[in-house]
Design a protein around this motif. Structure first.
Motif, PDB file in Angstrom:
ATOM      1  N   LEU A  37       0.581  -1.476  -0.169  1.00  0.00           N
ATOM      2  CA  LEU A  37      -0.259  -0.236   0.359  1.00  0.00           C
ATOM      3  C   LEU A  37       0.481   1.268   0.147  1.00  0.00           C
ATOM      4  CD1 LEU A  37      -2.496   1.066   0.339  1.00  0.00           C
ATOM      5  CD2 LEU A  37      -2.836   1.684   2.197  1.00  0.00           C
ATOM      6  N   CYS A  38       0.753   2.062  -0.683  1.00  0.00           N
ATOM      7  CA  CYS A  38       1.421   3.324  -1.205  1.00  0.00           C
ATOM      8  C   CYS A  38       0.733   4.787  -0.921  1.00  0.00           C
ATOM      9  CB  CYS A  38       2.342   3.033  -2.745  1.00  0.00           C
ATOM     10  SG  CYS A  38       3.110   4.581  -3.580  1.00  0.00           S
ATOM     11  N   ARG A  39       1.027   5.335  -0.502  1.00  0.00           N
ATOM     12  CA  ARG A  39       1.108   6.620  -0.534  1.00  0.00           C
ATOM     13  C   ARG A  39       0.204   7.295  -1.088  1.00  0.00           C
ATOM     14  NH1 ARG A  39       0.671   9.708   3.987  1.00  0.00           N
ATOM     15  NH2 ARG A  39       2.244   8.349   5.111  1.00  0.00           N
ATOM     16  N   SER A  40       0.853   6.886  -2.434  1.00  0.00           N
ATOM     17  CA  SER A  40       0.478   7.526  -3.773  1.00  0.00           C
ATOM     18  C   SER A  40      -1.523   6.382  -4.048  1.00  0.00           C
ATOM     19  CB  SER A  40       1.543   7.111  -5.074  1.00  0.00           C
ATOM     20  OG  SER A  40       2.216   7.882  -4.762  1.00  0.00           O
ATOM     21  N   ASP A  41      -1.272   5.277  -3.208  1.00  0.00           N
ATOM     22  CA  ASP A  41      -3.085   4.933  -3.441  1.00  0.00           C
ATOM     23  C   ASP A  41      -3.803   5.936  -2.823  1.00  0.00           C
ATOM     24  OD1 ASP A  41      -1.465   2.137  -3.196  1.00  0.00           O
ATOM     25  OD2 ASP A  41      -2.199   2.495  -5.056  1.00  0.00           O
ATOM     26  N   GLY A  61      -3.826  -0.765  -6.470  1.00  0.00           N
ATOM     27  CA  GLY A  61      -2.432  -2.243  -6.135  1.00  0.00           C
ATOM     28  C   GLY A  61      -1.360  -2.040  -7.139  1.00  0.00           C
ATOM     29  N   HIS A  62      -0.294  -0.987  -6.896  1.00  0.00           N
ATOM     30  CA  HIS A  62       1.050  -1.104  -7.764  1.00  0.00           C
ATOM     31  C   HIS A  62       2.210  -1.832  -7.250  1.00  0.00           C
ATOM     32  CE1 HIS A  62       1.053   2.966  -6.002  1.00  0.00           C
ATOM     33  NE2 HIS A  62       2.276   2.920  -6.256  1.00  0.00           N
ATOM     34  N   GLU A  63       2.129  -2.379  -6.406  1.00  0.00           N
ATOM     35  CA  GLU A  63       3.196  -3.283  -6.099  1.00  0.00           C
ATOM     36  C   GLU A  63       3.076  -4.649  -5.537  1.00  0.00           C
ATOM     37  OE1 GLU A  63       4.560  -1.380  -1.789  1.00  0.00           O
ATOM     38  OE2 GLU A  63       6.353  -0.482  -2.994  1.00  0.00           O
ATOM     39  N   GLY A 117      -2.740  -0.664 -11.739  1.00  0.00           N
ATOM     40  CA  GLY A 117      -2.961  -0.006 -10.336  1.00  0.00           C
ATOM     41  C   GLY A 117      -3.200   1.272 -10.126  1.00  0.00           C
ATOM     42  N   LEU A 118      -3.373   2.033 -11.504  1.00  0.00           N
ATOM     43  CA  LEU A 118      -2.990   3.321 -11.458  1.00  0.00           C
ATOM     44  C   LEU A 118      -3.788   4.067 -12.835  1.00  0.00           C
ATOM     45  CD1 LEU A 118       0.335   3.718 -10.863  1.00  0.00           C
ATOM     46  CD2 LEU A 118      -0.987   4.276  -9.719  1.00  0.00           C
ATOM     47  N   GLY A 119      -4.730   3.371 -13.474  1.00  0.00           N
ATOM     48  CA  GLY A 119      -5.689   3.557 -14.070  1.00  0.00           C
ATOM     49  C   GLY A 119      -5.699   2.392 -14.744  1.00  0.00           C
ATOM     50  N   THR A 151       9.257  -3.920  -5.305  1.00  0.00           N
ATOM     51  CA  THR A 151       8.952  -2.517  -6.489  1.00  0.00           C
ATOM     52  C   THR A 151       8.224  -1.583  -7.027  1.00  0.00           C
ATOM     53  OG1 THR A 151       6.160  -3.937  -6.242  1.00  0.00           O
ATOM     54  CG2 THR A 151       7.810  -5.675  -7.006  1.00  0.00           C
ATOM     55  N   ASP A 152       7.952  -0.921  -5.293  1.00  0.00           N
ATOM     56  CA  ASP A 152       7.449   0.455  -5.644  1.00  0.00           C
ATOM     57  C   ASP A 152       8.532   1.249  -4.988  1.00  0.00           C
ATOM     58  OD1 ASP A 152       4.733   2.560  -5.242  1.00  0.00           O
ATOM     59  OD2 ASP A 152       6.817   3.036  -5.403  1.00  0.00           O
ATOM     60  N   ALA A 153       8.559   0.602  -3.113  1.00  0.00           N
ATOM     61  CA  ALA A 153       9.206   2.161  -2.326  1.00  0.00           C
ATOM     62  C   ALA A 153      10.729   1.036  -2.269  1.00  0.00           C
ATOM     63  CB  ALA A 153       9.268   0.650  -0.329  1.00  0.00           C
ATOM     64  N   LEU A 155      12.564   0.330  -5.259  1.00  0.00           N
ATOM     65  CA  LEU A 155      12.634   0.436  -6.805  1.00  0.00           C
ATOM     66  C   LEU A 155      13.299   2.338  -7.172  1.00  0.00           C
ATOM     67  CD1 LEU A 155      13.707   0.181  -9.297  1.00  0.00           C
ATOM     68  CD2 LEU A 155      10.811  -0.007  -9.722  1.00  0.00           C
ATOM     69  N   THR A 156      11.679   2.759  -6.375  1.00  0.00           N
ATOM     70  CA  THR A 156      11.891   4.210  -6.191  1.00  0.00           C
ATOM     71  C   THR A 156      12.984   4.354  -5.691  1.00  0.00           C
ATOM     72  OG1 THR A 156       9.668   4.518  -6.226  1.00  0.00           O
ATOM     73  CG2 THR A 156      10.800   6.790  -5.505  1.00  0.00           C
ATOM     74  N   SER A 157      13.217   4.364  -4.356  1.00  0.00           N
ATOM     75  CA  SER A 157      14.836   5.096  -3.318  1.00  0.00           C
ATOM     76  C   SER A 157      16.183   4.527  -3.807  1.00  0.00           C
ATOM     77  CB  SER A 157      14.294   3.809  -2.106  1.00  0.00           C
ATOM     78  OG  SER A 157      13.505   4.324  -1.139  1.00  0.00           O
ATOM     79  N   PRO A 292      13.553  12.064  -9.264  1.00  0.00           N
ATOM     80  CA  PRO A 292      12.628  10.930  -9.648  1.00  0.00           C
ATOM     81  C   PRO A 292      12.102   9.921  -9.981  1.00  0.00           C
ATOM     82  CG  PRO A 292      14.606  11.082  -7.710  1.00  0.00           C
ATOM     83  CD  PRO A 292      14.160  11.971  -7.791  1.00  0.00           C
ATOM     84  N   PHE A 293      11.375   9.299 -10.246  1.00  0.00           N
ATOM     85  CA  PHE A 293      10.645   8.809 -10.675  1.00  0.00           C
ATOM     86  C   PHE A 293      10.280   7.543 -10.433  1.00  0.00           C
ATOM     87  CE2 PHE A 293       5.792   8.130 -10.624  1.00  0.00           C
ATOM     88  CZ  PHE A 293       5.242   7.163 -11.911  1.00  0.00           C
ATOM     89  N   TRP A 294       9.893   6.511  -9.197  1.00  0.00           N
ATOM     90  CA  TRP A 294       9.904   4.922  -9.772  1.00  0.00           C
ATOM     91  C   TRP A 294      11.633   4.715 -10.144  1.00  0.00           C
ATOM     92  CZ3 TRP A 294       4.184   2.621 -11.431  1.00  0.00           C
ATOM     93  CH2 TRP A 294       4.373   2.134 -10.350  1.00  0.00           C
ATOM     94  N   GLY A 295      11.600   3.665 -10.929  1.00  0.00           N
ATOM     95  CA  GLY A 295      12.925   3.258 -11.613  1.00  0.00           C
ATOM     96  C   GLY A 295      12.913   2.222 -12.571  1.00  0.00           C
TER      97      GLY A 295
HETATM   98  C1  FEH Z   1       2.472   6.432  -9.129  1.00  0.00           C
HETATM   99  C2  FEH Z   1       2.057   6.928  -9.236  1.00  0.00           C
HETATM  100  C3  FEH Z   1       1.695   8.634  -8.834  1.00  0.00           C
HETATM  101  C4  FEH Z   1       2.696   8.944  -8.467  1.00  0.00           C
HETATM  102  C5  FEH Z   1       3.454   8.946  -7.903  1.00  0.00           C
HETATM  103  C6  FEH Z   1       3.797   7.437  -7.889  1.00  0.00           C
HETATM  104  C7  FEH Z   1       4.336   6.622  -6.901  1.00  0.00           C
HETATM  105  O1  FEH Z   1       3.717   5.832  -5.749  1.00  0.00           O
HETATM  106  C8  FEH Z   1       5.319   5.247  -8.061  1.00  0.00           C
HETATM  107  O2  FEH Z   1       6.325   4.653  -7.234  1.00  0.00           O
END
Ligand code: FEH
Ligand code: ZN
Ligand code: ZN
Length: 345
Positions: A37-41, A61-63, A117-119, A151-153, A155-157, A292-295
């Protein structure tokens, strides 16, 4: 199958039942074992209509970590193999996407999604349909609850650290602002991949404790005086790099005031804070600013290898998939230590 879907803008996510997808052509069906679960969710859920190019309803769900259970005839994959999923699915045909750098897809402005999970339907579900095997990275016997956040936390770091790594010598100091799901992994990656000294900054005592468990040389509670701490611990020069995983007005101000000349200010968090870039201005000469954005998919393979080598300890708090609202409340209220991970029944 059970899935957590965003039904429309301005509506809360719903736990509902959907037909299990059937993979065609090059598609791959993954049985989800864990989804972070990501803050972006939360940003997506809270977004006003028209502020994001997405078209609900879709599954969040993107992770995601799971096991290949079926595939279309054109997918060269092995059923039963455990994988993580590279989530920033781009157009798939531009140069960046063909290089596995979908996170910087050249055609993203044309797309009505930002990834899984993002559209597009994501992995906050029992199964997720992946458009191509190129998004999959094998994880061997890695625990899914630890693998999903990679895959997100993770990879982004990793991608954020990779951008400044060449400048982080033994005499350098890096401030990590915000030690949550991403920050605690960034601290570990800085310690594993560079000789730099790491100073962790957060407002919460439990986050500072997590920073120390993760290998920070110093952890300091964020106050209006923290830039003095950064300067005092660097003989007055300021830190060589700031990794800001919050991205608020106050953390950007702190980063600006604590940065050394010819330093790197890396804005990762989507806290909405603004930075004024002007000459002359508050940023020291020679400052480099990056967002930087994701990876990339290859960087995800590096992160998985780093984890399998034992260099990363992901702090994950597990919830049943159907307890998603409890997990989201904990994230909103800052009650999580590390990353929240949802586990389908
Ligand atoms: C995803 C979509 C939009 C902004 C940020 C994100 C991040 O959570 C991806 O790592
Ligand atoms: Zn995310
Ligand atoms: Zn593309």
């Amino acid at each position: 199958m059970t899935a957590v879907r965003l039904p429309d803008w301005g509506r809360s996510p719903v736990v509902t039942e959907l037909a299990r997808p059937l993979p065609r052509d090059g598609q791959v069906l993954v049985r989800v074992e864990a989804v972070g679960l990501c803050r972006s969710d939360l940003h997506v859920i809270d977004a006003d209509r028209g502020t994001m190019p997405f078209r609900p309803p879709f599954t969040l769900g993107h992770e995601v970590a799971g096991r290949i259970t079926a595939h279309g005839p054109a997918a060269a994959v092995t059923v039963g193999r455990r994988v993580v999923i590279h989530g920033p699915w781009g157009c798939g045909s531009c140069l960046r996407c063909t290089q596995g750098r979908d996170n910087y897809c050249d055609r993203r402005a044309e797309l009505s999604w930002a990834g899984m999970g993002l559209g597009l339907d994501g992995g906050m579900a029992e199964y997720v349909l992946v458009p191509s095997a190129r998004h999959l990275v094998p994880i061997g016997d890695l625990d899914a609850g630890e693998a999903a956040p990679l895959t997100d936390a993770g990879l982004t770091s990793y991608h954020a650290v990779a951008g400044i790594r060449p400048r982080l010598g033994a005499d350098s100091t890096v401030a990590v602002i915000g030690v949550g799901g991403l920050g605690h992994l960034a601290v570990q990656m800085l310690r594993a991949l560079t000789p730099c000294r790491v100073i962790a900054v957060d407002v919460r005592e439990e986050a500072l404790a997590l920073a120390e468990r993760s290998g920070a040389h110093l952890s300091t509670k964020a106050t209006t005086d923290t830039s003095r701490v950064l300067r005092a611990t660097t003989s007055g020069t300021g830190v060589d790099a700031v990794l800001d995983f919050v991205g608020s007005r106050s953390t950007l101000d702190l980063g600006t005031r604590g940065l050394r000349a010819d330093g790197d200010l890396v804005l990762v968090g989507s806290g909405g804070g603004e930075l004024t870039v002007r000459k002359p201005g508050s940023l020291p000469p020679g400052s480099r600013i990056s967002l930087p954005f994701w990876g990339s998919r290859d960087e995800l393979a590096d992160v998985v290898a780093l984890s399998r080598s034992g260099a990363l300890k992901v702090e994950a708090e597990r919830f049943p998939l159907t307890a998603v609202h409890e997990a989201m409340s904990a994230l909103r209220d800052g009650r999580l230590s590390g990353r929240a991970v949802l586990v389908p029944g």
